[in-house]
Write a protein that holds these residues in place. Structure first.
Motif, PDB file in Angstrom:
ATOM      1  N   SER A  10       0.825  -1.213   0.000  1.00  0.00           N
ATOM      2  CA  SER A  10       0.000   0.000   0.000  1.00  0.00           C
ATOM      3  C   SER A  10       0.856   1.260   0.000  1.00  0.00           C
ATOM      4  N   VAL A  11       2.047   1.191   0.586  1.00  0.00           N
ATOM      5  CA  VAL A  11       2.962   2.328   0.642  1.00  0.00           C
ATOM      6  C   VAL A  11       4.345   1.835   0.241  1.00  0.00           C
ATOM      7  N   ALA A  12       5.070   2.656  -0.512  1.00  0.00           N
ATOM      8  CA  ALA A  12       6.407   2.266  -0.950  1.00  0.00           C
ATOM      9  C   ALA A  12       7.351   3.461  -0.930  1.00  0.00           C
ATOM     10  N   THR A  13       8.607   3.175  -0.688  1.00  0.00           N
ATOM     11  CA  THR A  13       9.651   4.189  -0.825  1.00  0.00           C
ATOM     12  C   THR A  13       9.922   4.366  -2.316  1.00  0.00           C
ATOM     13  N   ALA A  14      10.735   5.344  -2.651  1.00  0.00           N
ATOM     14  CA  ALA A  14      11.091   5.549  -4.052  1.00  0.00           C
ATOM     15  C   ALA A  14      11.794   4.317  -4.610  1.00  0.00           C
ATOM     16  N   ALA A  15      12.677   3.715  -3.829  1.00  0.00           N
ATOM     17  CA  ALA A  15      13.385   2.515  -4.288  1.00  0.00           C
ATOM     18  C   ALA A  15      12.425   1.345  -4.484  1.00  0.00           C
ATOM     19  N   GLY A  16      11.495   1.180  -3.557  1.00  0.00           N
ATOM     20  CA  GLY A  16      10.501   0.107  -3.675  1.00  0.00           C
ATOM     21  C   GLY A  16       9.589   0.312  -4.860  1.00  0.00           C
ATOM     22  N   LEU A  17       9.184   1.556  -5.085  1.00  0.00           N
ATOM     23  CA  LEU A  17       8.320   1.858  -6.224  1.00  0.00           C
ATOM     24  C   LEU A  17       9.077   1.639  -7.529  1.00  0.00           C
ATOM     25  N   ALA A  18      10.350   2.006  -7.552  1.00  0.00           N
ATOM     26  CA  ALA A  18      11.170   1.787  -8.742  1.00  0.00           C
ATOM     27  C   ALA A  18      11.222   0.301  -9.087  1.00  0.00           C
ATOM     28  N   GLU A  19      11.418  -0.527  -8.083  1.00  0.00           N
ATOM     29  CA  GLU A  19      11.453  -1.970  -8.313  1.00  0.00           C
ATOM     30  C   GLU A  19      10.104  -2.467  -8.825  1.00  0.00           C
ATOM     31  N   LEU A  20       9.033  -1.978  -8.242  1.00  0.00           N
ATOM     32  CA  LEU A  20       7.685  -2.373  -8.650  1.00  0.00           C
ATOM     33  C   LEU A  20       7.391  -1.985 -10.097  1.00  0.00           C
ATOM     34  N   THR A  39       3.231  11.672  -4.063  1.00  0.00           N
ATOM     35  CA  THR A  39       4.058  11.318  -2.903  1.00  0.00           C
ATOM     36  C   THR A  39       3.646  12.162  -1.709  1.00  0.00           C
ATOM     37  N   THR A  40       3.819  11.577  -0.524  1.00  0.00           N
ATOM     38  CA  THR A  40       3.557  12.287   0.721  1.00  0.00           C
ATOM     39  C   THR A  40       4.678  11.942   1.690  1.00  0.00           C
ATOM     40  N   ALA A  41       5.400  12.941   2.123  1.00  0.00           N
ATOM     41  CA  ALA A  41       6.478  12.761   3.102  1.00  0.00           C
ATOM     42  C   ALA A  41       7.464  11.679   2.681  1.00  0.00           C
ATOM     43  N   GLY A  42       7.815  11.656   1.395  1.00  0.00           N
ATOM     44  CA  GLY A  42       8.800  10.701   0.912  1.00  0.00           C
ATOM     45  C   GLY A  42       8.281   9.299   0.682  1.00  0.00           C
ATOM     46  N   GLN A  43       6.992   9.093   0.894  1.00  0.00           N
ATOM     47  CA  GLN A  43       6.375   7.786   0.682  1.00  0.00           C
ATOM     48  C   GLN A  43       5.383   7.885  -0.472  1.00  0.00           C
ATOM     49  N   HIS A  44       5.267   6.809  -1.218  1.00  0.00           N
ATOM     50  CA  HIS A  44       4.338   6.770  -2.343  1.00  0.00           C
ATOM     51  C   HIS A  44       3.185   5.822  -2.021  1.00  0.00           C
TER      52      HIS A  44
END
Length: 64
Positions: A10-20, A39-44
């Motif tokens: 449900s929430v991902a960091t930039a690195a996690g979203l990049a992998e996804l 994005t909100t507070a560095g989380q996607h």
């Protein structure tokens, strides 16, 4: 075609979203800066970001 049954977080960091999304973290950063990815507070919000990215790709393909 192989089906991956791993649930989308449900929430991902930039690195996690990049992998996804199958892109680099730098690409996620650029798309976030351009307002393509929310994005909100560095989380996607991962599901919202996936929808936004697919919409972006569709617009690019349509030449919009």
């Amino acid at each position: 075609m192989t089906t991956d049954t791993t649930p989308v977080p449900s929430v991902a960091t930039a690195a996690g979203l990049a992998e996804l999304l199958g892109v680099t973290p730098a690409t996620v950063a650029r798309l976030t800066e351009r307002g393509v990815l929310p994005t909100t507070a560095g989380q996607h919000d991962a599901p919202a970001a996936v929808r936004a990215y697919v919409g972006h790709l569709r617009s690019c393909a349509a030449g919009v």
